[in-house]
Design an enzyme around this catalytic site. Structure first.
Site, mmCIF file in Angstrom:
data_model
loop_
_atom_site.group_PDB
_atom_site.id
_atom_site.type_symbol
_atom_site.label_atom_id
_atom_site.label_comp_id
_atom_site.label_asym_id
_atom_site.label_seq_id
_atom_site.Cartn_x
_atom_site.Cartn_y
_atom_site.Cartn_z
ATOM 1 N N ASN A 1 -10.324 -2.852 2.466
ATOM 2 C CA ASN A 1 -9.984 -2.865 1.037
ATOM 3 C C ASN A 1 -11.248 -2.653 0.218
ATOM 4 O O ASN A 1 -12.360 -2.677 0.752
ATOM 5 C CB ASN A 1 -9.373 -4.218 0.646
ATOM 6 C CG ASN A 1 -7.898 -4.327 1.031
ATOM 7 O OD1 ASN A 1 -7.231 -3.338 1.291
ATOM 8 N ND2 ASN A 1 -7.399 -5.550 1.062
ATOM 9 N N HIS B 1 -3.863 1.028 12.334
ATOM 10 C CA HIS B 1 -3.623 -0.215 13.100
ATOM 11 C C HIS B 1 -4.968 -0.812 13.493
ATOM 12 O O HIS B 1 -5.805 -0.128 14.070
ATOM 13 C CB HIS B 1 -2.784 0.110 14.335
ATOM 14 C CG HIS B 1 -2.666 -1.020 15.298
ATOM 15 N ND1 HIS B 1 -2.589 -2.335 14.902
ATOM 16 C CD2 HIS B 1 -2.595 -1.031 16.655
ATOM 17 C CE1 HIS B 1 -2.487 -3.106 15.975
ATOM 18 N NE2 HIS B 1 -2.492 -2.338 17.038
ATOM 19 N N HIS C 1 0.828 -1.220 0.000
ATOM 20 C CA HIS C 1 0.000 0.000 0.000
ATOM 21 C C HIS C 1 0.859 1.266 0.000
ATOM 22 O O HIS C 1 0.493 2.276 0.603
ATOM 23 C CB HIS C 1 -0.954 0.036 1.200
ATOM 24 C CG HIS C 1 -1.975 -1.066 1.211
ATOM 25 N ND1 HIS C 1 -3.222 -0.935 0.659
ATOM 26 C CD2 HIS C 1 -1.920 -2.330 1.699
ATOM 27 C CE1 HIS C 1 -3.899 -2.067 0.821
ATOM 28 N NE2 HIS C 1 -3.130 -2.931 1.442
HETATM 29 FE FE1 HDE Z 1 -2.577 -4.752 5.469
HETATM 30 N N1 HDE Z 1 -0.773 -3.991 5.929
HETATM 31 N N2 HDE Z 1 -1.934 -6.578 6.001
HETATM 32 N N3 HDE Z 1 -4.317 -5.607 4.846
HETATM 33 N N4 HDE Z 1 -3.223 -3.009 4.888
HETATM 34 C C1 HDE Z 1 -0.401 -2.717 5.768
HETATM 35 O O1 HDE Z 1 0.724 -1.419 7.371
HETATM 36 C C2 HDE Z 1 -0.840 -6.837 6.722
HETATM 37 C C3 HDE Z 1 -4.655 -6.916 4.897
HETATM 38 C C4 HDE Z 1 -4.469 -2.686 4.461
HETATM 39 O O2 HDE Z 1 -3.168 3.492 4.049
HETATM 40 C C5 HDE Z 1 0.942 -2.405 6.387
HETATM 41 O O3 HDE Z 1 1.100 0.767 7.746
HETATM 42 C C6 HDE Z 1 -0.765 -8.231 7.046
HETATM 43 C C7 HDE Z 1 -6.055 -7.106 4.680
HETATM 44 C C8 HDE Z 1 -4.525 -1.300 4.079
HETATM 45 O O4 HDE Z 1 -1.575 3.319 5.547
HETATM 46 C C9 HDE Z 1 1.333 -3.737 7.036
HETATM 47 C C10 HDE Z 1 -1.858 -8.795 6.459
HETATM 48 C C11 HDE Z 1 -6.541 -5.851 4.486
HETATM 49 C C12 HDE Z 1 -3.254 -0.809 4.291
HETATM 50 C C13 HDE Z 1 0.167 -4.625 6.671
HETATM 51 C C14 HDE Z 1 -2.588 -7.761 5.816
HETATM 52 C C15 HDE Z 1 -5.452 -4.942 4.576
HETATM 53 C C16 HDE Z 1 -2.460 -1.894 4.799
HETATM 54 C C17 HDE Z 1 1.943 -1.767 5.467
HETATM 55 C C18 HDE Z 1 -2.245 -10.260 6.442
HETATM 56 C C19 HDE Z 1 -7.996 -5.460 4.175
HETATM 57 C C20 HDE Z 1 -2.773 0.595 4.022
HETATM 58 C C21 HDE Z 1 2.101 -0.343 5.916
HETATM 59 C C22 HDE Z 1 -2.726 -10.710 7.669
HETATM 60 C C23 HDE Z 1 -8.900 -5.783 5.214
HETATM 61 C C24 HDE Z 1 -2.964 1.456 5.210
HETATM 62 C C25 HDE Z 1 1.270 -0.225 7.089
HETATM 63 C C26 HDE Z 1 -2.530 2.859 4.906
HETATM 64 C C27 HDE Z 1 -1.123 -1.760 5.174
HETATM 65 C C28 HDE Z 1 0.109 -5.905 7.064
HETATM 66 C C29 HDE Z 1 -3.753 -8.012 5.074
HETATM 67 C C30 HDE Z 1 -5.632 -3.533 4.387
HETATM 68 C C31 HDE Z 1 2.673 -4.295 6.641
HETATM 69 C C32 HDE Z 1 0.310 -8.905 7.850
HETATM 70 C C33 HDE Z 1 -6.828 -8.427 4.719
HETATM 71 C C34 HDE Z 1 -5.736 -0.548 3.547
HETATM 72 O O5 HDE Z 1 1.426 -3.619 8.424
#
Ligand code: HDE
Length: 753
Positions: free
Chosen positions: A203, A395, A131
């Protein structure tokens, strides 16, 4: 000159320097950089910084511990009329380093040079690991009160207004990648509630590739560019992605959503949003329900065509962020309704046979209605991209009382990941003190010190229990709205690395999605799979993915196999008899056209009065008119936004032809590839291309007066969605009606049912 009135001061300079033209060129069309038009000469009279643009917002000026300061938000920005060091000492010169003579070496004692260069050297922070590419906006959420029976969250009480910051994003690309790539979009919302910040990090697709967070590095490593050549950027059309999803078949549901039109949204404003996981809500009485969050866009779900998305990737890689900012500036505020699907909190955690802990499954809206609980309006753009959009830190564990998590194993891993990643990305543990992340609730957390500590904590006892600080801080009870983890019973079970058996169904809902699509949407899905797999190098990977398609639907599989020149395999699982969910289709409903872009082709020798009237009517209808003329500057009294050389059809949602402009002097193939080979046509070839492309992308086209002859020359007269009208007003009305369905769908032929 009075330096306390900077806007006034600059306006005066502008007036005298460039007079009428500057005012006329920046009328109501959004996108002007800066809050005042720049003068031709460099301004030299000192005055305070210009105010932000009227549509810009900024984080409230709160202390690091959440108290209101009462200072205006511009207090966060630069102050005073004069150039200073970071410590506020005024500077006379920032253009020359301090040297031993004009031709001599630079002196180490030049503290200003060192400060300037050193700070610059450290301007970049790590981009988000996923992202990375995003755009944000401020807004307000107003609760309907309809969720009061199921949650005690204060911000969901009737009429409550809560400030929000939303960040939209693509997943795979780097920070500088194009907006319109085929990908999932992030939809992350920070609600600054008075009971603590609530982050709904969702999402635009309601399911995910994996069922367990431990697979996240795997899917992301597969989707990111290949580690050796670092290509392709921001794409899933490559071997490693399809290698993974064809082997790891639980990814197939999310993948078909990406291959559908949902993977290429027209705008952030036309995306649905989903919390994906099931959450647990708790009411005042301590009763619980399970719930899924949905964002429903006021403008409906709309998408680009794949050809548009590809063209825009080159022509305007910032298409989605520009659209978001321009819409807000134009007053067409993006709007969504927040809704919840509610399920009884039973020990099985299932609904209608669907496992609510499996993030690769949806609950069709026909089985559990999405109940609206509030309205989100985005009404201010950020003042500073880095300070707000880049530094915002979401978070999943930012939860207010009344909203709790479930045991979805994907959700559980995310609870760990987001704080962890911010430690690196934002350089330490104090990222909640960055202005955009500061809570709007009183903070008393006993967390201390660390890099970039902004709070000045008083007292001597940051521990509990204590008597030295009078016992403060004290634990809160129900009466004080404490967050209490729901005491859910955990079923007795062995400690294992395993999934529940229900997680093994990888295909039934993929089929459900496919069967819910209209014929034209199915066509787009077939084309997307064919394109993406066609970009893979290895035949084995294509064959393996075809096997998954055979397990979804034979028609889908055969059509893609034909495009790839491969045989279609037989299914290896029985094809389930599923009930389609019409709510999943984007086609067949009508929506408002707020904030849409209408291109108006102008002939300088044509009906300019009519153009002016139509232009005003487009504004009053809440849309943005962009005049397309043979040359820049002015045509008559009308300001031109695009020329035949600089404009392209993909920028517009609809096109109006106010004349039949003859080939302009720069319609030379040597100068503009779009001008093409000189043709016998009497109309500029770039205008014909504009009409042809708009027609191919099923956009509404209207013409009046001489414009009607352009329709004939382009060979589109009399076809669906092409209006030859008697006047500009008539053409606009007809085109606006057509835009309600987003596209003239009849123009897309479909070979599948
Ligand atoms: Fe994320 N995801 N994600 N994700 N995610 C990040 O956090 C992660 C997942 C989503 O505009 C990271 O600050 C793991 C699902 C958005 O700043 C990180 C898993 C969904 C955004 C991270 C998922 C999301 C992130 C990268 C699997 C939809 C952008 C930078 C369990 C429900 C937020 C950050 C923004 C961002 C980890 C799966 C949505 C690495 C481990 C499912 C919208 O922490």
């Amino acid at each position: 000159m009075d330096s306390s009135k900077p806007a006034e001061a600059v306006k005066n300079v502008v007036k005298t320097a460039s007079g009428k033209i500057a005012d006329a060129l920046t009328p109501d069309v959004p996108g002007a950089p800066g809050s005042a038009p720049p003068p031709l000469e460099e301004p030299t009279t000192p005055h305070d910084p210009l105010p932000p643009k009227s549509e810009q917002g900024a984080p409230q000026t709160r202390t690091p511990t959440g108290a209101e300061t009462g200072a205006p938000t511009i207090a966060n920005g630069q102050q005073g009329a004069y150039l200073t060091t970071a410590n506020g000492a005024r500077l006379r010169d920032t253009d020359h380093s301090l040297k031993a003579g004009p031709r001599g070496p630079v002196l180490l004692q030049d503290h200003h040079l060192r400060e300037k260069i050193t700070h610059f050297d450290h301007e970049r922070i790590p981009e988000r690991v996923v992202h990375a590419r995003g755009a944000g906006a401020h807004g307000v959420f107003t609760a309907y009160g309809t969720a009061e029976a199921v949650t005690r969250a204060g911000f969901l009480k009737k009429g409550r207004e809560t400030d929000v910051f939303v960040r939209f994003s693509t997943v795979l690309g780097s920070r500088g990648s194009a907006d319109t790539v085929r990908d999932t979009r992030g939809f992350a919302t920070k609600f600054y509630t008075d009971e603590g910040t609530f982050d709904l990090v969702g999402n635009n697709i309601p399911v995910f590739f994996i069922q367990d967070a431990i697979k996240f590095p795997d899917i992301i490593h597969a989707g990111k560019p290949h580690p050796d050549r670092e290509i392709p950027q921001a794409q899933s059309a490559h071997d490693t992605f399809w290698d993974f999803v064809s082997l790891h078949t639980e990814a197939q549901h999310h993948t078909i959503w990406n291959m559908s039109d949902r993977g290429i949204p027209r705008s952030y404003r036309t995306m649905e949003g989903f919390g994906v996981h099931t959450f647990r809500l708790v009411n005042e009485a301590g009763e619980t329900v399970l719930a899924k969050f949905h964002w429903k866009p006021k403008l409906g779900v709309h998408s680009l065509t794949w050809e548009e998305a590809q063209l825009i990737g080159g022509i305007d890689p910032d298409f989605h962020r520009r659209d978001l900012y321009d819409a807000i500036e134009a007053g067409a505020y993006p709007e969504w309704e927040l809704g919840i699907q509610v399920f009884p909190d039973t020990p099985e955690e299932t609904f209608a046979g669907i496992d609510l802990l499996d993030p690769t499954k949806i609950v069709p809206e026909e089985l559990a209605e999405v109940q609206p609980i509030g309205r989100l309006v985005l009404n201010r753009t950020p003042t500073n991209f880095f300070a707000e959009t880049e530094q915002v830190a979401f978070h999943l564990g930012h939860l207010p009382p009344g909203i709790d998590v479930t045991n979805d194993p994907l959700l559980q891993g995310r609870l760990f990941s987001y704080v962890d990643t911010q430690l690196t990305r934002l350089g330490g543990p104090n990222f909640t003190q960055i202005p955009i992340n500061r809570p709007h609730a009183a903070v008393n957390d006993m967390l201390r010190d660390g890099f970039h500590q902004h709070a000045v904590h008083a007292g001597v006892a940051p521990y509990r229990p204590n008597s030295l600080d009078g016992g403060n801080p004290f634990p809160a009870g129900d009466a004080e709205h404490a967050f209490v983890d729901v005491p859910v019973t955990v079923a007795q079970a062995p400690k294992v690395r395993a999934n529940p058996a229900s997680f093994d169904d990888h295909y039934s809902q993929v089929r459900l999605f496919w069967l819910s699509m209209s014929p034209v949407e199915k066509e787009h899905i077939i084309r997307a799979y064919t394109f993406e797999l066609g970009k893979c190098y290895h035949q084995t990977i294509k064959e393996r993915q075809l096997q998954s398609l055979a397990n979804i639907d034979p028609v889908l599989c055969e059509q893609v196999a034909t495009g790839l020149g491969l045989p279609a395999p037989q299914p290896t699982v029985p094809l389930p008899d599923v009930t389609p969910s019409p709510a999943l289709s984007q086609v067949g409903r009508e929506w408002p056209s707020d904030g849409r872009m209408v291109g108006i082709v102008v002939d300088p020798d044509g009906d300019l009065e009519g153009v002016d009237e139509v232009r005003r009517a487009v504004f009053s209808a809440g849309m943005v008119p962009l005049l397309i003329a043979p040359h820049g500057g002015m045509v008559g009294d009308l300001p031109v936004q695009r020329t035949f050389a600089t404009g392209r059809s993909v920028e517009f949602d609809a096109v109006l032809l106010a004349g039949a402009p003859a080939p302009a002097p720069d319609a030379l193939p040597a100068r503009d590839a779009k001008a093409g080979t000189p043709a016998p046509a009497t109309v500029d070839p770039r205008v014909l291309l504009l009409v042809e492309e708009s027609w191919r992308h099923a956009k509404a086209i209207g013409a009046w007066g001489a414009g009607v002859t352009v329709l004939e020359q382009a060979g589109v007269a009399g076809t669906p969605g092409v209006v030859a009208a008697g006047s500009g007003a008539e053409a606009l009305t007809a085109v606006q009606q057509l835009m309600a369905a987003h596209r003239v769908w009849e123009r897309f032929p479909a070979a599948v049912a």
